[in-house]
Write a protein that holds these residues in place. Structure first.
Motif, PDB file in Angstrom:
ATOM      1  N   ALA A 149      12.290  14.256  -6.089  1.00 47.41           N
ATOM      2  CA  ALA A 149      12.132  13.782  -4.710  1.00 47.41           C
ATOM      3  C   ALA A 149      10.866  12.945  -4.556  1.00 47.41           C
ATOM      4  N   SER A 150       9.764  13.389  -5.168  1.00 57.65           N
ATOM      5  CA  SER A 150       8.518  12.624  -5.023  1.00 57.65           C
ATOM      6  C   SER A 150       8.603  11.285  -5.745  1.00 57.65           C
ATOM      7  N   ASP A 151       9.267  11.250  -6.895  1.00 62.59           N
ATOM      8  CA  ASP A 151       9.456   9.979  -7.595  1.00 62.59           C
ATOM      9  C   ASP A 151      10.361   9.050  -6.795  1.00 62.59           C
ATOM     10  N   SER A 152      11.326   9.619  -6.112  1.00 64.68           N
ATOM     11  CA  SER A 152      12.286   8.836  -5.334  1.00 64.68           C
ATOM     12  C   SER A 152      11.623   8.058  -4.195  1.00 64.68           C
ATOM     13  N   ILE A 153      10.496   8.530  -3.720  1.00 67.10           N
ATOM     14  CA  ILE A 153       9.799   7.838  -2.629  1.00 67.10           C
ATOM     15  C   ILE A 153       9.435   6.417  -3.075  1.00 67.10           C
ATOM     16  N   ALA A 154       8.696   6.300  -4.169  1.00 65.55           N
ATOM     17  CA  ALA A 154       8.283   4.984  -4.673  1.00 65.55           C
ATOM     18  C   ALA A 154       9.478   4.196  -5.204  1.00 65.55           C
ATOM     19  N   LEU A 155      10.411   4.887  -5.841  1.00 65.38           N
ATOM     20  CA  LEU A 155      11.585   4.202  -6.385  1.00 65.38           C
ATOM     21  C   LEU A 155      12.381   3.499  -5.287  1.00 65.38           C
ATOM     22  N   ASN A 156      12.561   4.156  -4.167  1.00 61.89           N
ATOM     23  CA  ASN A 156      13.314   3.543  -3.073  1.00 61.89           C
ATOM     24  C   ASN A 156      12.555   2.402  -2.410  1.00 61.89           C
ATOM     25  N   ILE A 157      11.248   2.535  -2.320  1.00 61.80           N
ATOM     26  CA  ILE A 157      10.456   1.433  -1.760  1.00 61.80           C
ATOM     27  C   ILE A 157      10.636   0.197  -2.634  1.00 61.80           C
ATOM     28  N   SER A 158      10.491   0.360  -3.938  1.00 62.39           N
ATOM     29  CA  SER A 158      10.620  -0.796  -4.836  1.00 62.39           C
ATOM     30  C   SER A 158      12.034  -1.361  -4.813  1.00 62.39           C
ATOM     31  N   GLU A 159      13.030  -0.499  -4.789  1.00 60.69           N
ATOM     32  CA  GLU A 159      14.414  -0.980  -4.764  1.00 60.69           C
ATOM     33  C   GLU A 159      14.707  -1.793  -3.513  1.00 60.69           C
ATOM     34  N   GLY A 160      14.130  -1.389  -2.400  1.00 64.16           N
ATOM     35  CA  GLY A 160      14.348  -2.098  -1.144  1.00 64.16           C
ATOM     36  C   GLY A 160      13.678  -3.459  -1.080  1.00 64.16           C
ATOM     37  N   PHE A 161      12.723  -3.703  -1.963  1.00 63.39           N
ATOM     38  CA  PHE A 161      11.962  -4.950  -1.883  1.00 63.39           C
ATOM     39  C   PHE A 161      12.245  -5.910  -3.033  1.00 63.39           C
ATOM     40  N   ILE A 162      13.346  -5.729  -3.694  1.00 68.89           N
ATOM     41  CA  ILE A 162      13.757  -6.670  -4.733  1.00 68.89           C
ATOM     42  C   ILE A 162      14.953  -7.448  -4.200  1.00 68.89           C
ATOM     43  N   GLY A 163      14.675  -8.634  -3.695  1.00 69.26           N
ATOM     44  CA  GLY A 163      15.725  -9.536  -3.235  1.00 69.26           C
ATOM     45  C   GLY A 163      16.608  -8.992  -2.136  1.00 69.26           C
ATOM     46  N   ILE A 196       0.842  -1.199   0.000  1.00 72.42           N
ATOM     47  CA  ILE A 196       0.000   0.000   0.000  1.00 72.42           C
ATOM     48  C   ILE A 196       0.880   1.253   0.000  1.00 72.42           C
ATOM     49  N   ILE A 197       1.997   1.219   0.737  1.00 75.02           N
ATOM     50  CA  ILE A 197       2.857   2.413   0.777  1.00 75.02           C
ATOM     51  C   ILE A 197       3.450   2.704  -0.599  1.00 75.02           C
ATOM     52  N   TRP A 198       3.749   1.678  -1.375  1.00 72.38           N
ATOM     53  CA  TRP A 198       4.263   1.893  -2.732  1.00 72.38           C
ATOM     54  C   TRP A 198       3.157   2.484  -3.611  1.00 72.38           C
ATOM     55  N   GLN A 199       1.940   1.930  -3.506  1.00 75.38           N
ATOM     56  CA  GLN A 199       0.815   2.435  -4.295  1.00 75.38           C
ATOM     57  C   GLN A 199       0.525   3.894  -3.964  1.00 75.38           C
ATOM     58  N   LYS A 200       0.517   4.214  -2.672  1.00 75.77           N
ATOM     59  CA  LYS A 200       0.264   5.601  -2.241  1.00 75.77           C
ATOM     60  C   LYS A 200       1.378   6.527  -2.710  1.00 75.77           C
ATOM     61  N   ALA A 201       2.627   6.046  -2.631  1.00 73.03           N
ATOM     62  CA  ALA A 201       3.768   6.853  -3.075  1.00 73.03           C
ATOM     63  C   ALA A 201       3.686   7.113  -4.581  1.00 73.03           C
ATOM     64  N   MET A 202       3.256   6.115  -5.331  1.00 74.11           N
ATOM     65  CA  MET A 202       3.085   6.291  -6.779  1.00 74.11           C
ATOM     66  C   MET A 202       2.031   7.370  -7.058  1.00 74.11           C
ATOM     67  N   ASP A 203       0.894   7.293  -6.366  1.00 75.98           N
ATOM     68  CA  ASP A 203      -0.170   8.287  -6.540  1.00 75.98           C
ATOM     69  C   ASP A 203       0.303   9.680  -6.142  1.00 75.98           C
TER      70      ASP A 203
END
Length: 118
Positions: A44-58, A10-17
């Motif tokens: 900076a706003s794009d970096s929020i979702a980007l970092n969430i996704s990067e942290g959750f890949i393996g 949900i945090i990734w979805q919210k960050a994307m929005d």
């Protein structure tokens, strides 16, 4: 879809929005800000979702916590840019308050999520 773990967060979805809202907002900024404040707040706003996704890949749990921390820092940068935007009269008090509250809610969600990573 949902083939990547982070897509279900949900945090990734919210960050994307949130990133899309910020991107739309910057379309109203003066042309002189195109390579300054507009660019900074969008990155900076794009970096929020980007970092969430990067942290959750393996990544291990400590790495996940670290990347959520980066996301929270990026969100703080967005909030500072919102203050700058309000001071420069690019956004109204009402727009600022709405986005500030959204940012605060997202920050609380990310902080709680980070706390729950074992």
């Amino acid at each position: 879809m949902d083939k990547f773990k982070f897509e279900k967060l949900i945090i990734w979805q919210k960050a994307m929005d949130f990133g899309e809202v910020i991107d739309q907002l910057t379309n109203t900024f003066p042309e002189k800000e195109k390579f300054n404040l507009s660019s900074q707040i969008c990155r900076a706003s794009d970096s929020i979702a980007l970092n969430i996704s990067e942290g959750f890949i393996g990544q291990s749990n400590p790495e996940q916590k670290k990347f959520i921390g980066y996301s929270i820092r990026s969100l703080a940068e967005v909030v500072t840019c919102l203050f700058k935007s309000k001071r420069r009269n690019y956004i109204s008090e009402e727009e600022f308050t709405k986005l500030y509250n959204e940012a605060y809610h997202l920050m609380k969600m990310m902080s709680a999520f980070r706390k729950n990573i074992k």
